[in-house]
Motif scaffolding. Structure first.
Motif, PDB file in Angstrom:
ATOM      1  N   GLU A 144       0.829  -1.202   0.000  1.00 13.34           N
ATOM      2  CA  GLU A 144       0.000   0.000   0.000  1.00 13.34           C
ATOM      3  C   GLU A 144       0.871   1.262   0.000  1.00 13.34           C
ATOM      4  N   LYS A 145       1.928   1.252   0.787  1.00 11.09           N
ATOM      5  CA  LYS A 145       2.843   2.413   0.858  1.00 11.09           C
ATOM      6  C   LYS A 145       3.513   2.650  -0.494  1.00 11.09           C
ATOM      7  N   LEU A 146       3.972   1.571  -1.119  1.00  9.78           N
ATOM      8  CA  LEU A 146       4.628   1.689  -2.424  1.00  9.78           C
ATOM      9  C   LEU A 146       3.650   2.190  -3.478  1.00  9.78           C
ATOM     10  N   SER A 147       2.404   1.735  -3.408  1.00  6.80           N
ATOM     11  CA  SER A 147       1.406   2.143  -4.397  1.00  6.80           C
ATOM     12  C   SER A 147       1.045   3.623  -4.249  1.00  6.80           C
ATOM     13  N   ASN A 148       1.113   4.150  -3.019  1.00  4.49           N
ATOM     14  CA  ASN A 148       0.849   5.570  -2.795  1.00  4.49           C
ATOM     15  C   ASN A 148       1.977   6.434  -3.337  1.00  4.49           C
ATOM     16  N   TYR A 194     -10.529 -18.225  -5.439  1.00  7.75           N
ATOM     17  CA  TYR A 194      -9.887 -17.450  -4.387  1.00  7.75           C
ATOM     18  C   TYR A 194     -10.738 -16.218  -4.109  1.00  7.75           C
ATOM     19  N   LYS A 195     -10.537 -15.617  -2.941  1.00  6.94           N
ATOM     20  CA  LYS A 195     -11.293 -14.426  -2.559  1.00  6.94           C
ATOM     21  C   LYS A 195     -10.319 -13.283  -2.315  1.00  6.94           C
ATOM     22  N   VAL A 196     -10.594 -12.170  -2.958  1.00  3.61           N
ATOM     23  CA  VAL A 196      -9.756 -10.981  -2.824  1.00  3.61           C
ATOM     24  C   VAL A 196     -10.338 -10.082  -1.751  1.00  3.61           C
ATOM     25  N   SER A 197      -9.515  -9.653  -0.802  1.00  5.10           N
ATOM     26  CA  SER A 197     -10.001  -8.806   0.272  1.00  5.10           C
ATOM     27  C   SER A 197      -9.771  -7.331  -0.004  1.00  5.10           C
ATOM     28  N   GLU A 198      -8.663  -6.992  -0.717  1.00  4.54           N
ATOM     29  CA  GLU A 198      -8.357  -5.588  -1.005  1.00  4.54           C
ATOM     30  C   GLU A 198      -7.608  -5.471  -2.311  1.00  4.54           C
ATOM     31  N   LYS A 199      -7.680  -4.264  -2.929  1.00 10.65           N
ATOM     32  CA  LYS A 199      -6.894  -3.967  -4.121  1.00 10.65           C
ATOM     33  C   LYS A 199      -6.387  -2.541  -4.002  1.00 10.65           C
ATOM     34  N   VAL A 200      -5.280  -2.254  -4.683  1.00  8.11           N
ATOM     35  CA  VAL A 200      -4.801  -0.888  -4.779  1.00  8.11           C
ATOM     36  C   VAL A 200      -4.408  -0.603  -6.225  1.00  8.11           C
ATOM     37  N   ASN A 201      -4.827   0.589  -6.713  1.00  7.47           N
ATOM     38  CA  ASN A 201      -4.526   1.027  -8.086  1.00  7.47           C
ATOM     39  C   ASN A 201      -5.094   0.113  -9.146  1.00  7.47           C
ATOM     40  N   LEU A 202      -6.109  -0.685  -8.819  1.00  7.24           N
ATOM     41  CA  LEU A 202      -6.743  -1.582  -9.791  1.00  7.24           C
ATOM     42  C   LEU A 202      -8.258  -1.349  -9.799  1.00  7.24           C
TER      43      LEU A 202
END
Length: 318
Positions: free
Chosen positions: A52-56, A310-318
């Motif tokens: 998350e930090k890298l994506s920000n 599979y179940k995804v709980s969170e995404k970033v930049n997608l």
């Protein structure tokens, strides 16, 4: 977009910042447009917080977080579904795969027109007994069984045309056999490149000896699916016919011998006292079961639905 880098990971918090910096340096040096897709396969450390930090800080970084650990194949499947680059590079997050190999892999796909290029860790820094020797045995068996002649099926560093990863289905523990899946899908130009293998810098390996046992079982599965996955009755039906033939021949032999003895005046025994009777009975039962297995396989093949793996709980930049 030139390149999508798909990186499945499990508990690699120490490696991620260094790996990201290394990839960015390579991409910037070669002026590539790119995206980095991290797939957190249920990490219990701070891996997702780092993603998350890298994506920000870097909009090229994207992340997918699984609700729990589902395995590397499921992580790759999720990453492939989101990848948009002309060339998709897969690599491990433990810094044992070198991002410096990416330009050569990219050029082999784009300029030499390979559908897929697999890395070959010719010189390894793993334990010779627990990893190197089993890996050599595994790769030999995979070559002989699949007909794809690669030296290192287990290497996570690979490059694909976008069309390849969009037309193969990676499930179970089949990530080792993506080149075989690609070949079965009609992508026959598969190359190999010797790549640098680095000693693990942080943490411990997530793979034990069990992965090789699972690997051999998956190899048998993919061999079966590649030949009979679309026509299970051809295998089970043929085996059922063979069993029936053995059963009918045994029955016929019992009847002929019984009649000959009756007409010749010899003393006869009960049919149930003849061992051939049980052979005939057993083979006919097995033949019936094989036919039923073939019919069930055909029915399942025609009615199967795409289940959520599979179940995804969170995404970033997608």
């Amino acid at each position: 977009m030139n390149i999508s880098i798909v990186i499945p990971l499990l508990n690699e918090q120490e490696s991620l910042p260094e790996l990201h910096q290394w990839i960015v340096k390579v991409m910037t040096t070669h002026n590539y447009s790119y995206e980095i897709i991290f797939i957190d396969d249920g990490s219990t450390d701070e891996s997702w917080q780092i993603i998350e930090k890298l994506s920000n800080e870097d909009t090229n970084v994207k992340g997918i977080r699984f609700l729990r650990n589902y395995g590397k194949s499921q992580a790759l499947h999720a990453g492939f579904a989101k990848a948009q680059g002309d060339v998709i590079i897969t690599m491990d997050a433990d810094l044992q795969d070198s991002p410096d190999e990416i330009p050569d892999l990219y050029n082999m796909v784009m300029n030499q027109n390979f559908d897929l290029v697999s890395g070959w860790k010719k010189k390894r820094y793993d334990n010779a007994v627990t990893k190197n020797l089993p890996s050599k045995l595994f790769n030999w068996a995979a070559r002989k069984t699949s007909g794809v002649y690669l030296n290192d099926f287990n290497c996570g560093l690979k490059a694909y045309k976008n069309v390849v990863i969009k037309n193969i289905e990676v499930s179970g523990e089949m990530h080792r056999y993506i080149p075989v899946l690609a070949k079965n899908a009609g992508f026959g130009k598969i190359g190999e490149k010797v790549v640098i293998h680095q000693a693990r810098k942080y943490g411990e390996s997530k793979f034990g000896m069990s992965r090789f046992i699972n690997g051999f079982l998956d190899l048998i599965t993919i061999w079966f699916l590649s030949r009979y996955g679309k026509r299970p009755m051809h295998l089970f039906g043929a085996a059922g016919v063979l069993m029936f033939i053995i059963g009918f021949l045994s029955t016929g032999f019992i009847i002929v011998v019984k009649l000959i003895k009756l007409y010749s005046g010899f003393e006869t025994i009960l049919v149930t006292q003849n061992p051939l009777f049980y052979i005939a009975l057993t083979t006919m039962i097995i033949g019936t079961q094989l036919f039923l297995a073939g019919f069930l396989g055909e029915i399942i093949l025609r009615t199967k639905s795409n289940e959520e793996r599979y179940k995804v709980s969170e995404k970033v930049n997608l």
